[in-house]
Design an enzyme around this catalytic site. Sequence first.
Site, PDB file in Angstrom:
ATOM      1  N   HIS A 168       8.796   6.282  16.949  1.00 39.85           N
ATOM      2  CA  HIS A 168       7.651   6.015  16.288  1.00 39.85           C
ATOM      3  C   HIS A 168       6.692   5.239  16.944  1.00 39.85           C
ATOM      4  O   HIS A 168       6.334   3.971  16.166  1.00 39.85           O
ATOM      5  CB  HIS A 168       7.990   5.860  14.683  1.00 39.85           C
ATOM      6  CG  HIS A 168       6.897   5.980  13.928  1.00 39.85           C
ATOM      7  ND1 HIS A 168       5.920   6.778  13.837  1.00 39.85           N
ATOM      8  CD2 HIS A 168       6.375   4.762  13.389  1.00 39.85           C
ATOM      9  CE1 HIS A 168       5.237   6.517  12.750  1.00 39.85           C
ATOM     10  NE2 HIS A 168       5.311   5.074  12.674  1.00 39.85           N
ATOM     11  N   GLY A 176       8.480  -4.765   5.565  1.00 42.97           N
ATOM     12  CA  GLY A 176       8.673  -5.170   7.064  1.00 42.97           C
ATOM     13  C   GLY A 176       7.663  -6.411   7.249  1.00 42.97           C
ATOM     14  O   GLY A 176       6.744  -6.760   6.517  1.00 42.97           O
ATOM     15  N   ASP A 209       4.522  11.668  11.958  1.00 44.21           N
ATOM     16  CA  ASP A 209       4.141  12.304  13.384  1.00 44.21           C
ATOM     17  C   ASP A 209       4.229  13.838  13.325  1.00 44.21           C
ATOM     18  O   ASP A 209       3.191  14.086  13.908  1.00 44.21           O
ATOM     19  CB  ASP A 209       4.828  11.485  14.559  1.00 44.21           C
ATOM     20  CG  ASP A 209       5.175  10.028  14.248  1.00 44.21           C
ATOM     21  OD1 ASP A 209       3.806   9.313  14.151  1.00 44.21           O
ATOM     22  OD2 ASP A 209       6.026   9.470  14.054  1.00 44.21           O
ATOM     23  N   ARG A 227       4.956  -9.854  20.615  1.00 45.96           N
ATOM     24  CA  ARG A 227       5.820  -8.585  20.179  1.00 45.96           C
ATOM     25  C   ARG A 227       7.027  -9.248  19.881  1.00 45.96           C
ATOM     26  O   ARG A 227       7.690  -8.978  18.773  1.00 45.96           O
ATOM     27  CB  ARG A 227       5.961  -7.796  21.470  1.00 45.96           C
ATOM     28  CG  ARG A 227       5.268  -6.414  21.204  1.00 45.96           C
ATOM     29  CD  ARG A 227       5.614  -5.227  22.257  1.00 45.96           C
ATOM     30  NE  ARG A 227       6.562  -4.850  22.012  1.00 45.96           N
ATOM     31  CZ  ARG A 227       7.505  -4.039  22.839  1.00 45.96           C
ATOM     32  NH1 ARG A 227       7.323  -4.223  24.081  1.00 45.96           N
ATOM     33  NH2 ARG A 227       8.590  -3.493  22.560  1.00 45.96           N
ATOM     34  N   GLN A 267       0.945  -1.497  -0.010  1.00 46.79           N
ATOM     35  CA  GLN A 267       0.118  -0.071  -0.136  1.00 46.79           C
ATOM     36  C   GLN A 267       0.868   1.286  -0.024  1.00 46.79           C
ATOM     37  O   GLN A 267       0.418   2.122  -0.809  1.00 46.79           O
ATOM     38  CB  GLN A 267      -0.809  -0.022   1.296  1.00 46.79           C
ATOM     39  CG  GLN A 267      -2.190  -0.421   1.212  1.00 46.79           C
ATOM     40  CD  GLN A 267      -2.995   0.832   2.062  1.00 46.79           C
ATOM     41  OE1 GLN A 267      -3.524   1.570   1.635  1.00 46.79           O
ATOM     42  NE2 GLN A 267      -2.685   0.484   3.414  1.00 46.79           N
TER      43      GLN A 267
END
Length: 332
Positions: A188, A90, A160, A99, A16
């Site tokens: 981030h 990624g 950001d 995680r 995307q």
Amino acid sequence: MAKEPVRVLVTGAAGQIGYALVPMIARGIMLGADQPVILHMLDIPPAAEALNGVKMELIDAAFPLLKGVVATTDAVEGCTGVNVAVMVGGFPRKEGMERKDVMSKNVSIYKSQAAALEKHAAPNCKVLVVANPANTNALILKEFAPSIPEKNISCLTRLDHNRALGQISERLSVPVSDVKNVIIWGNHSSSQYPDVNHAKVQTSSGEKPVRELVKDDAWLDGEFISTVQQRGAAIIKARKLSSALSAASSACDHIRDWVLGTPEGTFVSMGVYSDGSYSVPSGLIYSFPVTCRNGDWSIVQGLPIDEVSRKKMDLTAEELKEEKDLAYSCLS
């Protein structure tokens, strides 16, 4: 004299963000309206067909600045001779994943891409990591590409930064181009600290501090910060897809300012290797306010930091240290 083409690598190019980013690069939005480019698009083998479709569209768009397209699933071919590398590829976190699982997938991706860049990229290649966890992916890339100067490896916090500018612009009903010098400190992630204490707005009577014009510290210290921190999640909720157009646009802003320089009196946010400025531990990739000239960034020094800011800056540094430890535990 026409300029020599610059080779720009986009990894994850069939995704995307890649689909939003490659036309911007081909139009000159990243490197300037007079800078020819050769696009290198790299993705994983299952995306090969989609990648080829993007290549077909790039050819069909007949961009005058686009002097060539390399679409490949081979990291060596993708990285060969590139001057700028935008690492969008990624492993995204999926529901129910720990995680550590996500981290270990990304560590192996960035370890192998670091090796390919180190061996095959042009000398002085500038690297921007976009894929999450961006700061830590950039740190892994730095570790495994020791010959790439640390000042040439950065991660994207400009999204950001731009989100923060947008919130101030909406709140004050002023053009976003009149707002400057917000700062994103740290990671981030939702622990980042969007800081308006040094931000200014251009008014008919000169530059004024954002705090003076907003006249609502409760909003600036509360809802403003959480809105910027949570904006990515809000977009996923609304679009059912993660932010791509804004991520691509801010990646162009990041590279353009880095290569062509920031305007006089303006600073921007970049995730860069900490040198201990503002008592941020060295050995982390942390977002700082920077200015850029002649292709190099420098951290803006000497900004006064109040106690509230200090706490928030330390908190996001803590999270980055935890991520770093987790990443290193995946290596062992």
